[in-house]
Every structure is written in structure tokens, then in C-alpha cells.
Design an enzyme around this catalytic site. Sequence first.
Site, PDB file in Angstrom:
ATOM      1  N   CYS A   2       1.377  -0.736   0.120  1.00  0.00           N
ATOM      2  CA  CYS A   2       0.067  -0.143  -0.191  1.00  0.00           C
ATOM      3  C   CYS A   2       0.995   0.843  -0.186  1.00  0.00           C
ATOM      4  O   CYS A   2       2.047   1.200   0.378  1.00  0.00           O
ATOM      5  CB  CYS A   2      -0.999   0.140   0.901  1.00  0.00           C
ATOM      6  N   ARG A  27       3.934  -0.060  -4.772  1.00  0.00           N
ATOM      7  CA  ARG A  27       3.688  -0.457  -3.225  1.00  0.00           C
ATOM      8  C   ARG A  27       2.182  -1.313  -3.263  1.00  0.00           C
ATOM      9  O   ARG A  27       1.994  -1.872  -2.396  1.00  0.00           O
ATOM     10  CB  ARG A  27       3.645   0.328  -2.149  1.00  0.00           C
ATOM     11  N   TRP A  74      -2.391  -2.568  -1.481  1.00  0.00           N
ATOM     12  CA  TRP A  74      -2.293  -4.525  -1.846  1.00  0.00           C
ATOM     13  C   TRP A  74      -3.317  -4.645  -0.792  1.00  0.00           C
ATOM     14  O   TRP A  74      -3.316  -4.546   0.676  1.00  0.00           O
ATOM     15  CB  TRP A  74      -0.866  -4.550  -1.260  1.00  0.00           C
ATOM     16  N   ASN A  98      -1.612   2.913   5.618  1.00  0.00           N
ATOM     17  CA  ASN A  98      -0.928   1.141   5.155  1.00  0.00           C
ATOM     18  C   ASN A  98      -0.416   0.958   6.717  1.00  0.00           C
ATOM     19  O   ASN A  98      -0.180   0.650   7.494  1.00  0.00           O
ATOM     20  CB  ASN A  98       0.626   2.069   4.069  1.00  0.00           C
ATOM     21  N   GLY A  99      -0.511  -0.866   6.574  1.00  0.00           N
ATOM     22  CA  GLY A  99      -0.677  -1.628   7.857  1.00  0.00           C
ATOM     23  C   GLY A  99      -1.807  -2.427   7.800  1.00  0.00           C
ATOM     24  O   GLY A  99      -2.684  -2.654   6.487  1.00  0.00           O
ATOM     25  N   GLU A 487      17.314 -17.625  -6.505  1.00  0.00           N
ATOM     26  CA  GLU A 487      17.227 -15.834  -6.829  1.00  0.00           C
ATOM     27  C   GLU A 487      17.166 -16.789  -8.669  1.00  0.00           C
ATOM     28  O   GLU A 487      15.781 -16.597  -8.836  1.00  0.00           O
ATOM     29  CB  GLU A 487      17.953 -15.943  -6.864  1.00  0.00           C
ATOM     30  N   LYS A 491      13.051 -15.357  -9.384  1.00  0.00           N
ATOM     31  CA  LYS A 491      13.086 -14.462 -10.738  1.00  0.00           C
ATOM     32  C   LYS A 491      11.678 -15.087 -11.863  1.00  0.00           C
ATOM     33  O   LYS A 491      10.468 -14.054 -11.977  1.00  0.00           O
ATOM     34  CB  LYS A 491      13.744 -13.863 -11.377  1.00  0.00           C
ATOM     35  N   GLU A 494       7.995 -15.034 -10.024  1.00  0.00           N
ATOM     36  CA  GLU A 494       7.562 -14.134 -10.143  1.00  0.00           C
ATOM     37  C   GLU A 494       6.969 -13.444 -11.431  1.00  0.00           C
ATOM     38  O   GLU A 494       6.047 -12.709 -11.020  1.00  0.00           O
ATOM     39  CB  GLU A 494       8.476 -13.049  -9.277  1.00  0.00           C
ATOM     40  N   HIS A 510      17.697 -36.958  -4.249  1.00  0.00           N
ATOM     41  CA  HIS A 510      17.507 -37.574  -3.165  1.00  0.00           C
ATOM     42  C   HIS A 510      15.404 -36.632  -3.270  1.00  0.00           C
ATOM     43  O   HIS A 510      14.916 -36.306  -2.080  1.00  0.00           O
ATOM     44  CB  HIS A 510      17.461 -36.120  -1.697  1.00  0.00           C
ATOM     45  N   LYS A 609       6.341  -4.913  -4.006  1.00  0.00           N
ATOM     46  CA  LYS A 609       7.778  -4.362  -3.970  1.00  0.00           C
ATOM     47  C   LYS A 609       8.286  -3.843  -2.303  1.00  0.00           C
ATOM     48  O   LYS A 609       9.312  -5.325  -1.609  1.00  0.00           O
ATOM     49  CB  LYS A 609       7.888  -3.002  -4.433  1.00  0.00           C
TER      50      LYS A 609
HETATM   51  C1  F6R Z   1      12.150 -10.278  -5.346  1.00  0.00           C
HETATM   52  C2  F6R Z   1      11.410  -9.984  -4.362  1.00  0.00           C
HETATM   53  C3  F6R Z   1      11.471  -9.612  -2.754  1.00  0.00           C
HETATM   54  C4  F6R Z   1      11.643  -9.152  -2.181  1.00  0.00           C
HETATM   55  C5  F6R Z   1      11.380  -8.972  -0.422  1.00  0.00           C
HETATM   56  C6  F6R Z   1      12.514  -8.624   0.560  1.00  0.00           C
HETATM   57  O1  F6R Z   1      12.252  -9.559  -6.401  1.00  0.00           O
HETATM   58  O2  F6R Z   1      12.156  -8.287  -4.582  1.00  0.00           O
HETATM   59  O3  F6R Z   1      11.183 -10.940  -2.613  1.00  0.00           O
HETATM   60  O4  F6R Z   1      13.856  -9.304  -1.642  1.00  0.00           O
HETATM   61  O5  F6R Z   1      10.272  -8.675  -0.362  1.00  0.00           O
HETATM   62  O6  F6R Z   1      12.614  -7.447  -0.050  1.00  0.00           O
HETATM   63  P1  F6R Z   1      13.295  -6.103   0.795  1.00  0.00           P
HETATM   64  O7  F6R Z   1      15.220  -6.415   0.223  1.00  0.00           O
HETATM   65  O8  F6R Z   1      13.019  -5.013   0.683  1.00  0.00           O
HETATM   66  O9  F6R Z   1      13.439  -5.869   2.137  1.00  0.00           O
END
Ligand code: F6R
Length: 614
Positions: A2, A27, A74, A98-99, A487, A491, A494, A510, A609
Site C-alpha cells: 500500500c 507498493r 495491496w 498502510n498496515g 534466486e 525471479k 515472480e 534425494h 515491492k
Molecule cells: C524478489 C523480491 C522480494 C524481496 C523481499 C524483501 O524479487 O523483490 O522477494 O526481496 O520482499 O524485500 P526487501 O529487500 O526490500 O527487504
Amino acid sequence: MCGIIGYIGTRDATPLLIEGLRRLEYRGYDSAGIAYLSEGRLKIQRAVGKLSSLEAVLSRDLSPSHLGIGHTRWATHGKPTEENAHPHRAGAIALIHNGIIENYRVLRDTLVASGRDFSSETDTEVIAHLIDRRYQTGVSFKQAVSETLTQIEGSFALCIICEDEPQQMIAVRRGSPLTIGMGSKEFFVASDVQAFVAQTSEAIFLDDGEMAHFSDNGVCFYDAEGRSQSKQATTLSHDQSFTGKGTFRHFMQKEIHEQSRAIMDTLFGRVSQQAEAVCPDDLIQAAPSLGKVDLARSRRILLVGCGTSWHSALIGKFFFEAIAGIPTEVDIASEFRYRNPPLSKGDLLIATSQSGETADTLAALREAQIKGVQTLAICNVVGSTLSREAGRVLYTRAGPEIAVASTKAFTTQLVAFFLLACFFGQTRKTLPVKLRKQLVRELLAIPHKIDILMAQEQAVATIAKQYFRCRDFLFLGRNLHYPVALEGALKLKEVSYIHAEGYPAGEMKHGPIALIDEHMPVVVIVPRDHVREKVISNIMEVKARDGKIIAVTHGDDAEAAALADAVISTPEVSPYLSPILTVIPLQMLAYHVALLRGSDIDQPRNLAKSVTVE
Ligand code: F6R
């Protein structure tokens, strides 16, 4: 999670609110809405979906205003519908949030029993009713807000306006971030400085529990107990400002390409080319009150983070143990705080986060501080809650990361961990001078190697064309490249919504090997180090079951190329630094697969994000 924005001043509020929301849309983008005061009346407009849906509604009906609030959502409580979109209104009060309000059920039941009607399923609406109920008893707007705050539990950043008070706005935070932009005869309230940095570079960061009250007299600040506070403004630097996509189709692609420049910034002033050493002075910023603490003498390091930041921490562990000889543990932040880990005075907890606002990472940091442990943040966003609360911070200087999927934040975090490990190794004398010089030289060459690697994008796009219809992907790596495999899988899932798993290559036999057949692409990172032969054996195992191998190699690797169905080679570099390079083709692969599948790359479904809720 949010985004909230508020404006009070002499200009027309709504265009500023919309522009602010555009910059906060990363956000959350389930719905958007604004409330503003015009000709003495409170007007609210909301729309499901992205900001563009709200803009389409607004263009039909908009009147001038000098006071307003806006929200991009969000969803937590209640589906993404117009009724659940913010702002929420009760009587004269409208607010954005937000929260999460944890005790909202009890509060809602009480309010309903007293005759209040609710129009949404959200936790937020209870706050509007509570404030309005107090306000109707005849107390001032500010008093009504202050009294309500004593009733609500949970995390919140709120921005509140009142139909009867056209010269007032109130912002308050507990847990969720909130900043104030100080313009000339105008003020902004926002979840993130990005929302107003184009309008003013003077910002005040609200601390936990603080309130800002805007009125004819300007702005007054109060602490959680209602005592008046004086607060210092920070001048935001240019590199915090939002930039567009340039010639790129998406922010994700732009940010992948920015990694060379971002890493140069991470290194700037922190490595002495002449001495081929890490310069401690510019490495860590510490609050003056913390004094000089010799972090390098820590007996144990605890790394915490979430998602991509957790993956970088997994690689950081290798650096601290191999280069500085410090035993290091890594935890997912949300697990750390609830497992009650035994901590001792010689420990150093390093909390890693791009945004510096991730609720779980902040909670882990606070848990460590309560237990008396030294803390340090590795963080991208300057002035974020994590960077301020940790006391010491090593900024990654990646610049604004707008795409929801993290790319340059990851590689700059790796560089930050590496610098720190080399500095600790230098200080503890665990890093031989000759090796240190070699590593520093290699580190300085990384940006150029990334530039070379960018030329592979077309080759990666061709591989994506072959595999973008697959339902599942497996990513395998060993040692430092196991977190890279995690990672790569993260990616891909996502941005393309393809099911993907990252696994340590040695674990495949395994269990996951049962998944392999001729439809399964397996991305394998083939190193040049002591585990190379083991990885080659893992490739053979996949091939024996008709799996398709996409190999990411170091330099030209004829042996791996002969075994693989597709190859992407990365420039050769010291094994320590190779994750910085091998992850980049995986970012590109995710991007190009998502592009072919037509997904919303910069704003993937269900994600946000900055994850400011637990
Ligand atoms: C993956 C991604 C999320 C963030 C996670 C932590 O692409 O963006 O997995 O890495 O939400 O976010 P930060 O680094 O802002 O604490």
C-alpha cells in the site's frame, strides 16, 4: 505494501496526488483512490485495479482542491473491490492506511453494536468510524485522532482529513513508514520519498509513534505520548529521485542493465585502487551516539533478510566464513524472530533489505537489539526505517529499484557483503595481502564484465523462446551458486508465473529427480571451482532422464557446452565473485520468458515491492 500520499498547500492537490501515486504504485496495485476537499465538500473517487483505472474515472469529474489524500492498495483484509478501496470515510472523516489493524474484529463488532454501518470488509474502516465517533462528541479533530490511536493495535501509517477542517491534515505512524515532504507553503505526506521528491528535496522521516499535524501554523510534530517534538529535515540527494524507463520496455529490464553502474556506485570511495584494500571510513555510516565499535571482532555473524535479500545473505555467509573466518548463520527474517535464537554479546546481526521497510526484517532487527546484540543494516533506501533503527548502515547505492522483482538490489548487496567480508578479513588478518589485492582488483573489474555479459541478452531471449511454454523449471547450483539457483527460480516464478524450484545440485537425487522428464528444463550453473566435477555429474543424471539442460558457464566451457541443450557463458572471474555474474543471465531469462508469456512484468500479480506487513 500500500502506498499513501497526502497534500496540503496552495497548489491544486489532485494532480500532485496522482503523480505521487504513480511513483508509489510499486507498493500495491489492487485498487487506487483519492479523497479531496473542494468547495467545502469531501469528495472521494476510487477504482479497482491499477492507477490508470482511477485516472479514467477522474477525468470525468475533478474539481480544484488544496487538500487531499491518495492510496494505492495491496489487499490484506477484503478482496480488491471498489468498496474495499481506500480512502475510507465515516462522517466528516476520510483516511488512508498502510498496515494491519490486529484488533479490528473486536472494534468492528463494538461499532456495529453501537449502530455504525460499515461499507467495506477492511480493517481500515474501523479507524475512520472510531475517529468520527470521538469527533462527534465535540473534541477537536486532532484530539479525536489521538484518542483513537490508544484503541488500535497493529501497524499503521495513516493520513487523515476532516470535512470541517479544510486547513488541517494529520499523519501518524506506528510500524509502517511515513515521510513528510517540506515544500514552500505546502507539505506532502508519503510512504516513500519517491512520491514527492520531484516537488521538494527536503524531507522529514517520522519515527515510530510520531504524529504530524498540519494546520494554518505549518506543521507540528508530536511523539507517541503527545509531547511536542522538533524534527530536522534531511536534504534528499539526486540519486533518490525517480527516473523513467528510458529506452527500455520495462523497469525490470532497465534495472538489469543498470547493474554495472550500480555496482560502480556501491564501490565508489570504498576501495582504494592504490592500496588495493577496502577503506573502512566510507564503508559503514554509524550514528554518532554509537561510538566506535569494532564490528570486525564479532565472534559470530547472524544474517537476516527476506526473499531476494535472504538469497544474497546466503552468499554473504560464504564470504564471511571464507574470507574473514567468522562463523555465520543465515535466517529468513520471519523465522528468526519466532524461534527465539540464543544470542550473545559478541554477535553481530546484519539485516539486509532493499527497501529497509520489510516488516519481518525490522522485527528481526528489533529482536536482536532487545537481546543486546550489535546490529548493522545493508540497505538500499536512504533514510529507511531499517537504516535508521540499525544505527549503522552500509548503503548499497543501487538507486531506486522500481520493478517489483529485485535485480540490481541483489547484485549490489553481494558487493556490499563482499566489501564487508574483505574489510573484516583485512582487520582480522585472515585475508592474506596477496589474495586481498587480487580480490580487490577483480572486484573493480566486475562492472566491465557485466557490460560484456549484457551482450548475451539476445542469446538468452532465444533460449526463452524455446522454453517459455514449459510448466515447470528446475534451477541447480552448488556452493555459492545454490543461492543463485534459488534466486533464478524466484525471479522466474515472480514475473512469469511458471512453477520453478531452486535446489542444491547434490540434493537432486534425494527427491526432485523424480520430476525430470523430457518436458523439464533444468538450468544448471556450472562453476570452475572444486565442485565442478560434481555438477557435471548432476548434469549427466538429468540427461539420463531426458531433461533439457540450460547451462550457465564461466567463460567458454566446451565440456559443459557439449552436454547442454543451451549455453550462456559469463566472463571468468574469481569463484567468490562469480554469483554476481551468473545471476544476471537468470534475471534476463525470467524477463524474456515473462515477456513472451505476456505477464505484467513490473507489477506481477499478488506482489508488492515493499512488504510492510508480517
Ligand atoms: C524478489 C523480491 C522480494 C524481496 C523481499 C524483501 O524479487 O523483490 O522477494 O526481496 O520482499 O524485500 P526487501 O529487500 O526490500 O527487504
